[in-house]
Design a protein around this motif. Sequence first.
Motif, PDB file in Angstrom:
ATOM      1  N   VAL A   1       0.578  -1.213  -0.358  1.00 19.00           N
ATOM      2  CA  VAL A   1      -0.036  -0.087   0.092  1.00 19.00           C
ATOM      3  C   VAL A   1       0.641   1.324   0.032  1.00 19.00           C
ATOM      4  O   VAL A   1       0.775   2.310  -0.472  1.00 19.00           O
ATOM      5  CB  VAL A   1      -0.793   0.002   1.065  1.00 19.00           C
ATOM      6  CG1 VAL A   1      -1.894   1.248   1.915  1.00 19.00           C
ATOM      7  CG2 VAL A   1      -2.288  -0.984   1.251  1.00 19.00           C
TER       8      VAL A   1
ATOM      9  N   ALA B   1       1.199   4.026  -3.337  1.00 20.07           N
ATOM     10  CA  ALA B   1       1.071   5.100  -2.707  1.00 20.07           C
ATOM     11  C   ALA B   1       2.062   6.318  -3.005  1.00 20.07           C
ATOM     12  O   ALA B   1       2.044   7.198  -3.457  1.00 20.07           O
ATOM     13  CB  ALA B   1       0.408   6.113  -0.890  1.00 20.07           C
TER      14      ALA B   1
ATOM     15  N   ARG C   1       1.008  10.373  -4.017  1.00 22.30           N
ATOM     16  CA  ARG C   1       0.347  10.142  -2.932  1.00 22.30           C
ATOM     17  C   ARG C   1       0.519  10.231  -1.526  1.00 22.30           C
ATOM     18  O   ARG C   1       1.207   9.445  -1.393  1.00 22.30           O
ATOM     19  CB  ARG C   1      -1.152   9.244  -2.581  1.00 22.30           C
ATOM     20  CG  ARG C   1      -2.229  10.024  -3.804  1.00 22.30           C
ATOM     21  CD  ARG C   1      -3.660   8.839  -4.463  1.00 22.30           C
ATOM     22  NE  ARG C   1      -3.808   9.042  -3.377  1.00 22.30           N
ATOM     23  CZ  ARG C   1      -5.584   8.261  -2.684  1.00 22.30           C
ATOM     24  NH1 ARG C   1      -5.789   7.263  -3.343  1.00 22.30           N
ATOM     25  NH2 ARG C   1      -6.178   8.524  -1.910  1.00 22.30           N
TER      26      ARG C   1
ATOM     27  N   VAL D   1       0.812   7.975   1.831  1.00 15.90           N
ATOM     28  CA  VAL D   1      -0.219   6.901   2.363  1.00 15.90           C
ATOM     29  C   VAL D   1      -1.164   6.722   3.868  1.00 15.90           C
ATOM     30  O   VAL D   1      -1.336   6.403   3.708  1.00 15.90           O
ATOM     31  CB  VAL D   1       1.107   5.916   3.065  1.00 15.90           C
ATOM     32  CG1 VAL D   1       2.480   6.548   4.344  1.00 15.90           C
ATOM     33  CG2 VAL D   1       0.931   4.676   2.840  1.00 15.90           C
TER      34      VAL D   1
ATOM     35  N   VAL E   1      -4.732   6.711   2.883  1.00 22.01           N
ATOM     36  CA  VAL E   1      -4.880   5.643   2.078  1.00 22.01           C
ATOM     37  C   VAL E   1      -5.112   3.979   3.820  1.00 22.01           C
ATOM     38  O   VAL E   1      -4.400   3.680   4.715  1.00 22.01           O
ATOM     39  CB  VAL E   1      -4.400   4.603   1.532  1.00 22.01           C
ATOM     40  CG1 VAL E   1      -4.830   3.222   0.866  1.00 22.01           C
ATOM     41  CG2 VAL E   1      -4.145   4.935   0.178  1.00 22.01           C
TER      42      VAL E   1
ATOM     43  N   GLU F   1      -3.670  -1.570  -5.912  1.00 22.84           N
ATOM     44  CA  GLU F   1      -2.716  -0.956  -5.722  1.00 22.84           C
ATOM     45  C   GLU F   1      -3.460  -0.037  -6.905  1.00 22.84           C
ATOM     46  O   GLU F   1      -3.056   0.888  -7.075  1.00 22.84           O
ATOM     47  CB  GLU F   1      -1.509  -2.012  -6.207  1.00 22.84           C
ATOM     48  CG  GLU F   1      -0.378  -2.297  -5.058  1.00 22.84           C
ATOM     49  CD  GLU F   1      -0.227  -3.273  -5.528  1.00 22.84           C
ATOM     50  OE1 GLU F   1       1.366  -4.115  -4.832  1.00 22.84           O
ATOM     51  OE2 GLU F   1      -0.564  -4.788  -5.908  1.00 22.84           O
TER      52      GLU F   1
ATOM     53  N   ILE G   1      -5.469   2.444  -5.460  1.00 21.38           N
ATOM     54  CA  ILE G   1      -4.647   3.528  -4.623  1.00 21.38           C
ATOM     55  C   ILE G   1      -4.677   4.469  -6.184  1.00 21.38           C
ATOM     56  O   ILE G   1      -4.709   5.478  -5.760  1.00 21.38           O
ATOM     57  CB  ILE G   1      -3.513   3.149  -3.926  1.00 21.38           C
ATOM     58  CG1 ILE G   1      -4.447   2.379  -3.005  1.00 21.38           C
ATOM     59  CG2 ILE G   1      -3.037   4.344  -3.391  1.00 21.38           C
ATOM     60  CD1 ILE G   1      -3.312   1.083  -1.922  1.00 21.38           C
ATOM     61  N   GLU G   2      -3.819   3.953  -7.060  1.00 23.39           N
ATOM     62  CA  GLU G   2      -3.415   4.827  -8.240  1.00 23.39           C
ATOM     63  C   GLU G   2      -4.728   6.081  -8.535  1.00 23.39           C
ATOM     64  O   GLU G   2      -3.986   7.063  -9.218  1.00 23.39           O
ATOM     65  CB  GLU G   2      -2.791   4.241  -9.585  1.00 23.39           C
ATOM     66  CG  GLU G   2      -1.698   3.597  -8.869  1.00 23.39           C
ATOM     67  CD  GLU G   2      -1.049   2.608  -9.572  1.00 23.39           C
ATOM     68  OE1 GLU G   2      -1.578   2.497 -10.980  1.00 23.39           O
ATOM     69  OE2 GLU G   2       0.498   1.971  -9.280  1.00 23.39           O
TER      70      GLU G   2
ATOM     71  N   SER H   1      -8.208   5.627  -4.646  1.00 25.48           N
ATOM     72  CA  SER H   1      -9.058   4.535  -3.553  1.00 25.48           C
ATOM     73  C   SER H   1      -8.324   5.034  -1.998  1.00 25.48           C
ATOM     74  O   SER H   1      -7.295   5.003  -2.141  1.00 25.48           O
ATOM     75  CB  SER H   1      -9.245   3.498  -3.282  1.00 25.48           C
ATOM     76  OG  SER H   1      -9.225   2.767  -2.396  1.00 25.48           O
ATOM     77  N   THR H   2      -9.532   5.356  -1.289  1.00 26.65           N
ATOM     78  CA  THR H   2      -8.998   5.485   0.209  1.00 26.65           C
ATOM     79  C   THR H   2      -8.599   4.373   1.771  1.00 26.65           C
ATOM     80  O   THR H   2      -8.083   4.696   2.459  1.00 26.65           O
ATOM     81  CB  THR H   2      -9.476   6.925   0.884  1.00 26.65           C
ATOM     82  OG1 THR H   2     -10.973   7.046   0.814  1.00 26.65           O
ATOM     83  CG2 THR H   2      -9.263   8.598   0.145  1.00 26.65           C
TER      84      THR H   2
ATOM     85  N   VAL I   1      -9.299   0.594   0.842  1.00 26.83           N
ATOM     86  CA  VAL I   1      -8.706  -0.740   0.237  1.00 26.83           C
ATOM     87  C   VAL I   1      -9.520  -1.652   1.103  1.00 26.83           C
ATOM     88  O   VAL I   1      -8.486  -2.342   2.576  1.00 26.83           O
ATOM     89  CB  VAL I   1      -7.602  -0.801  -0.380  1.00 26.83           C
ATOM     90  CG1 VAL I   1      -7.422  -0.349  -1.168  1.00 26.83           C
ATOM     91  CG2 VAL I   1      -6.350  -0.664   1.060  1.00 26.83           C
TER      92      VAL I   1
END
Length: 240
Positions: free
Chosen positions: A17, A21, A26, A28, A31, A212, A215-216, A219-220, A222
């Motif tokens: 994760v 990120a 982003r 981390v 997330v 993954e 997240i790209e 997504s906050t 998972v």
Amino acid sequence: MASASASASANAVVERVQQAAERCGRNVEEVRVVAASKTKPVSALRQVYDAGLRCFGENYVQELLQKSPQLPHDVEWHLIGNLQTNKVKPLIAGVPNLACVETVDDEKIANLLDRAVANVGRKPLKVFVQVNTSGETSKFGVEPAQCVDLVKHITNCPNLEFCGLMTIGMLDYSSTPENFKTLSNCRTEVCKALGISETQCKLSMGMTGDFEQAIEMGSTNVRIGTAIFGAREYPPKEEK
């Protein structure tokens, strides 16, 4: 075997994760890993808890009612499966540390949750609106076009706190980018309608096969089960 490796697997997922990120620039901290613990024994959950995860997601109310008293009070429980109307009261009454219901998909469920929360006198319950982004009839969730109306209804429920949108991917649980893009578009519409920033509307999307990529794509939350706990273990069916 799955239980014995749950702690190490949890650490490996957290590392993945973080890397995902970082790859897309982003933070981390944006997330959250929700350990999807459906069918898994409390012993496995304890190992994941000891590895540092505090957020667990259950699909079934009955399983959540059984597990929650056996784990520390600082666990944040998320209901990530469909919520039946007759399970609303026992859920709210039986899990004081229920942090979030991620699967609100109609006004009736929202109203029942609002009433149940008021009856037990707890703080407002965080909820996500589940959106059917794949158009599959086998999936729960509000149609994307109806998302804004449901969110507006929830914001008028005094005992609920709207937090974001959630989706389940295609039938094989490996979403396509189109599903994630649809949810992201719904967030844009919701935030515009409510006059809030996109950081105030979380996105719960991505599971073991695609977190993954999720997240790209913003997504906050998972929801990860197999990569942490191993394959789900169902009791054998009785022979007829």
